[in-house]
Design a protein around this motif. Structure first.
Motif, PDB file in Angstrom:
ATOM      1  N   SER B  11       5.370  21.316  27.391  1.00 54.82           N
ATOM      2  CA  SER B  11       6.380  22.274  26.900  1.00 54.82           C
ATOM      3  C   SER B  11       7.000  23.039  28.063  1.00 54.82           C
ATOM      4  O   SER B  11       8.209  23.228  28.137  1.00 54.82           O
ATOM      5  N   ILE B  12       6.149  23.426  29.022  1.00 56.44           N
ATOM      6  CA  ILE B  12       6.679  24.132  30.187  1.00 56.44           C
ATOM      7  C   ILE B  12       7.577  23.221  31.005  1.00 56.44           C
ATOM      8  O   ILE B  12       8.630  23.612  31.500  1.00 56.44           O
ATOM      9  N   GLY B  17      12.877  22.058  32.721  1.00 56.49           N
ATOM     10  CA  GLY B  17      14.003  21.139  32.930  1.00 56.49           C
ATOM     11  C   GLY B  17      15.303  21.736  32.447  1.00 56.49           C
ATOM     12  O   GLY B  17      16.331  21.677  33.129  1.00 56.49           O
ATOM     13  N   PHE B  18      15.247  22.374  31.287  1.00 55.44           N
ATOM     14  CA  PHE B  18      16.458  23.006  30.766  1.00 55.44           C
ATOM     15  C   PHE B  18      16.900  24.165  31.646  1.00 55.44           C
ATOM     16  O   PHE B  18      18.086  24.369  31.863  1.00 55.44           O
ATOM     17  N   LEU B  19      15.919  24.893  32.148  1.00 53.12           N
ATOM     18  CA  LEU B  19      16.262  26.018  33.020  1.00 53.12           C
ATOM     19  C   LEU B  19      16.975  25.504  34.272  1.00 53.12           C
ATOM     20  O   LEU B  19      17.992  26.054  34.681  1.00 53.12           O
ATOM     21  N   PHE B  22      20.438  24.540  33.458  1.00 51.86           N
ATOM     22  CA  PHE B  22      21.257  25.741  33.327  1.00 51.86           C
ATOM     23  C   PHE B  22      21.675  26.261  34.703  1.00 51.86           C
ATOM     24  O   PHE B  22      22.836  26.563  34.950  1.00 51.86           O
ATOM     25  N   PHE B  23      20.704  26.295  35.620  1.00 48.64           N
ATOM     26  CA  PHE B  23      21.005  26.765  36.974  1.00 48.64           C
ATOM     27  C   PHE B  23      22.082  25.892  37.620  1.00 48.64           C
ATOM     28  O   PHE B  23      23.001  26.391  38.242  1.00 48.64           O
ATOM     29  N   ILE B  24      21.952  24.592  37.435  1.00 48.34           N
ATOM     30  CA  ILE B  24      22.931  23.692  38.044  1.00 48.34           C
ATOM     31  C   ILE B  24      24.312  23.941  37.448  1.00 48.34           C
ATOM     32  O   ILE B  24      25.313  24.017  38.165  1.00 48.34           O
ATOM     33  N   SER B  25      24.355  24.132  36.136  1.00 45.45           N
ATOM     34  CA  SER B  25      25.659  24.343  35.506  1.00 45.45           C
ATOM     35  C   SER B  25      26.292  25.644  35.978  1.00 45.45           C
ATOM     36  O   SER B  25      27.494  25.725  36.177  1.00 45.45           O
TER      37      SER B  25
END
Lengths: 804, 51
Positions: B11-12, B17-19, B22-25
């Motif tokens: 889960s972490i 991965g989503f975090l 988000f940072f890349i975007s």
């Protein structure tokens, strides 16, 4: 007719070819000529891009007249490159242009396809809201000049001004999003890991899991402390150094205590810690920060004279034209200014006559006629014939630009909000520390309880709800006002508006309207058919007086004249079958009978004479009228505020205003400097709201507490100001001020509620009952309920006031 | 019960991965011009190559 005669043959703005009579005839009412109109029809049908990307049209455009090409020769200058380039390297340069003509999806479409027309262009990206295009090109294959020429060719001439018209990017900082993202990520995960702890620990999870959860919580919370909350450490540190306690100090204190106490509790295995509350708190605070940074990207509040002046100008030296940078102009240079170009420096007219539109400077749209040897001030826009001027003062020493040397432009404005926040913050910090100390001393023999009570007070007293209330309230107020066409520079302006007690109006333009000008016909009479014809011909002219006449007569029918000529500076001639109508100056109308005019040409009045078939019929007198509803607004405001009138005009209209404002000081024939001094003096004792429009008010707007620029069109030029108000909403001004005051009251109520929450929390804290569960419930509930309260109250009350 | 360890780990990993996404975007500037991309959607890729 003389050679000044301009046969109404329109060159299409997009395809560059002479348009057929039909297109011109049917669509004269549109601002831009030719296929702009065709284009707008296509646009309505979604066919816009089809027309736009017609390669034949673009090919035919390659033959632009030489003089137009020369216009951009200054772009070959390396100094200019330095100014314009965003980024440069050997293989790729990037330049940004402001293009006022961007207005629909197909503009976007075409402008992002520039690389198909010029191979040297790597990529072009449009920012629609800002009306900017950013072009990446390879410097070995193409040049800035070629790109600008290409853009001009396809009808998108960039406006390149001394400051390049490109606002510094004031996007929300990327780092804020990163901090917010990290805090959100940590909050979500920590909440899940903390959940089992809130239930019966022993039966649900074994101690080994509980340990893992706690370690994970620390691992997730530490980056939040170090990165996401870093702004608060910095602000609190700065506040302590400056000895001005803002609310940031108790906030930072609360955050750090929350973290350290949790850390201690976890390590000593006393409790699962408050890590969820900690990261949730930082997350909420950052959301408040994001909300506070709202701005209107499409508007510029920072314009000064450099945003108006073109970067270059055509000079005439030894009979040849050269393009030169305006800053290098010196006294005695002869410059050539064309239709719709701006005069960069105070100059003297060398051509026989010309028309200047000083709307940037004074807000007045009617052009002024000038004759040879007359002085033209910088900032005036030449209308009609191109003229030759002799520069009399350098750009930096011109009448208008000198204003910006005044220190008023280098001072930060006093902000009411910072003051309130810092006074309250000081009081709050000390109260919290005293309560915490007293509560701890009371428990003293037991060190453990005492320290836990002390930290609990600091944690629970963290003014989170308090800090969120103001940004959300101000943001909502700002958003609601923008619905009614008042655009604020930032959220602080709302509170400044609430403090206003004096209002200063600049009369010209602000109170008068150019749209519903008062047009009256004197002397003779016109029959219905003649009115129709006059209306039809005046619609064809872009001259403001003709437009005013067309608007007054407002005949729907569209009659096409068999012959039509507009002689700039003289008048309009049109033939409909056998009826010949002329209107314009007295000499142009050429009547044979003697002039019987009884009305003198007054300052605020323009006269247009009319003759039909050579027979003099009379004249239209066109006067600017007051904006609708302004009388009522003035009277209403007069009861509640000190109203002052500062005008650059003659006192003629003062008489009219005096009826509505019997007690208001009125000053006429004011120079921009006098206006500024007046405001400065007034703001010693009062919170002044200045309402102005032109560049000549810029200094006064800056000197006032709240400077509001009134504009007919929010996309148009406005001087530096705190707020931009659409002209037809000026009668709503009292409502705006009242709403700003209501916003302030709402914030105060929200403060009281949040103090109540704090007291409730303090009771838990001093009685040593503050468990992680209580904190995890109380903190978000108090914050969210306060945010919901202010947002709902302000939205509802805005609707009630008719902002939509 | 040991499966929980694995689940927590995954889960972490996924959330992280989503975090990162988000940072890349954010770093790509996707949060800056929020208006223009919505208009680009309406543009066809090659509207004129139909002959």
């Amino acid at each position: 007719m003389k050679n000044t005669l301009n046969k109404q043959k329109t060159t299409c703005a997009h395809c560059g070819e002479d348009c057929h009579e039909e297109i011109v005839a049917e669509n004269k009412t549109f601002c831009c000529e030719g296929c702009k109109t065709v284009y707008s029809i296509l646009n309505e049908n979604g066919l816009c891009d089809y027309y736009r990307y017609d390669t034949d049209a673009i090919n035919s455009l390659k033959n632009i007249p030489a003089y137009r090409k020369e216009r951009f020769s200054y772009l070959d200058d390396t100094d200019v490159h330095e100014r314009l380039l965003d980024f440069r390297s050997d293989t790729m340069n990037r330049v940004r242009f402001h293009i006022p003509h961007i207005h629909c999806t197909s503009c976007l479409w075409l402008l992002e396809k520039l690389n198909r027309i010029d191979d040297g262009i790597i990529r072009s990206v449009v920012d629609f809201t800002r009306k900017e295009v950013s072009v990446e090109y390879s410097p070995s294959d193409t040049s800035i000049r070629a790109i600008v020429e290409l853009l001009t060719l396809i009808g998108y001439e960039p406006s390149i001004t001394v400051d390049n018209n490109i606002k510094p990017i004031n996007y929300v900082k990327r780092s804020l999003y990163l901090k917010l993202g990290l805090a959100g990520f940590a909050t979500g995960n920590i909440m899940l890991f903390s959940m089992p702890e809130y239930f019966d620990t022993t039966s649900l999870i074994s101690p080994q899991y509980s340990l893992i959860f706690r370690i994970l919580n620390i691992a997730l919370a530490t980056p939040v402390l170090l990165y996401s909350a870093s702004d608060y450490w910095r602000n609190a540190y700065r506040a302590i150094i400056n000895k001005s306690m803002s609310l940031d100090v108790p906030l930072a204190l609360g955050i750090i205590t929350l973290y350290l106490r949790s850390l201690a509790d976890i390590i000593t295995n006393q409790s699962p810690g408050f890590m969820d509350s900690f990261s949730g708190l930082v997350f909420l605070l950052l959301i408040g920060k994001l909300v506070q940074q709202r701005t209107f990207d499409a508007l510029s509040f920072e314009r000064n004279y450099t945003s108006y002046l073109p970067l270059s100008v055509q000079t005439i030296q030894n009979g040849t034209e050269q393009s030169r940078s305006v800053t290098s102009l010196s006294t005695g240079d002869i410059i050539h200014i064309r239709n719709k170009e701006i005069v960069p420096a105070d100059s003297m007219l060398l051509s026989p006559h010309g028309h200047v539109d000083y709307s940037f400077v004074t807000g007045e749209t009617a052009p002024v006629e000038i004759v040879k040897n007359a002085k033209i001030y910088a900032g005036g826009r030449i209308i009609g014939n191109s003229v030759q001027l002799m520069v009399q003062k350098e750009v930096s020493r011109s009448y208008l630009t000198q204003l910006w040397n005044n220190e008023i432009f280098h001072k930060e404005k006093y902000r009411a909000f910072q003051n309130i926040s810092s006074r309250f913050g000081t009081w709050f910090t000390f109260t919290v520390i005293i309560i915490a100390t007293v509560a701890a001393i009371y428990r003293l023999p037991d060190y453990q309880v005492a320290s836990s009570v002390f930290t609990a007070v600091l944690i629970i007293a963290c003014p989170c709800a308090l800090t969120l209330a103001a940004p959300f309230a101000l943001n909502t107020a700002m958003r609601m006002m923008s619905r009614a066409s008042l655009f604020l520079k930032n959220t602080d302006v709302v509170l400044d508006m609430a403090e206003t007690d004096s209002i200063v109006f600049d009369k010209t333009g602000t109170l008068t309207s150019t749209h519903n000008a008062d047009v009256k016909f004197y002397e003779g009479s016109l029959n219905g058919d003649e009115e129709k014809l006059i209306c039809a011909m005046s619609k064809r002219s872009s001259h403001p007086l003709a437009q005013a006449i067309a608007q007054t007569l407002s005949v729907k029918e569209n009659i096409r004249p068999d012959d039509f000529q507009e002689i700039i500076g003289e008048g309009i001639y049109a033939r409909f079958n056998d009826i010949i109508i002329r209107f314009g100056t007295y000499d142009f109308v050429q009547n044979t009978s003697t002039r019987t005019s009884t009305i003198q040409n007054e300052v605020n009045q323009s006269i247009v004479h009319i003759s039909v078939n050579g027979e003099y019929r009379g004249f239209f007198a066109i006067r600017n009228s007051f904006r609708s509803g302004i009388e009522k607004t003035l009277q209403f405001l007069d009861n509640k505020f000190n109203i002052h009138i500062l005008s650059g005009d003659s006192p003629k209209d003062g008489v009219y205003l005096q009826n509505y404002l019997p007690n208001s000081p009125m000053k006429f024939r004011q120079t921009p400097e006098e206006k500024m001094n007046y405001i400065q003096e007034l703001s010693q004792k009062h919170n002044v709201m200045m309402i102005g429009d032109g560049l000549n008010d810029a200094a006064a707007l800056k000197a006032s507490t709240v400077g509001i620029a009134v504009t007919e069109n929010t996309a148009a030029f406005t001087p530096a100001c705190d707020a931009i108000l659409s002209a037809n909403h000026i009668d709503t001004l009292p409502v705006f001020i009242e709403y700003a005051r209501f916003t302030k009251k709402t914030i105060v109520i929200a403060f009281i509620i949040s103090v109540f929450y704090n007291v409730l929390g303090l009771w838990f804290a001093v009685t040593a009952q503050l468990t992680p569960l209580v904190t995890a419930i109380l903190m978000p509930i108090s914050s969210l309920s306060i945010v919901a309260f202010v947002v709902w109250t302000l939205t509802y009350s805005a609707k009630k006031r008719g902002f939509r | 019960m040991n499966v929980i360890f694995m689940l927590i780990f995954f889960s972490i990993l996924i959330a992280g991965g989503f975090l990162i996404a988000f940072f890349i975007s954010v770093k790509n500037g996707q949060y800056e011009d929020l208006n223009t991309p919505s208009m680009r959607v309406y543009l066809d890729d090659e509207p004129h190559n139909t002959k």
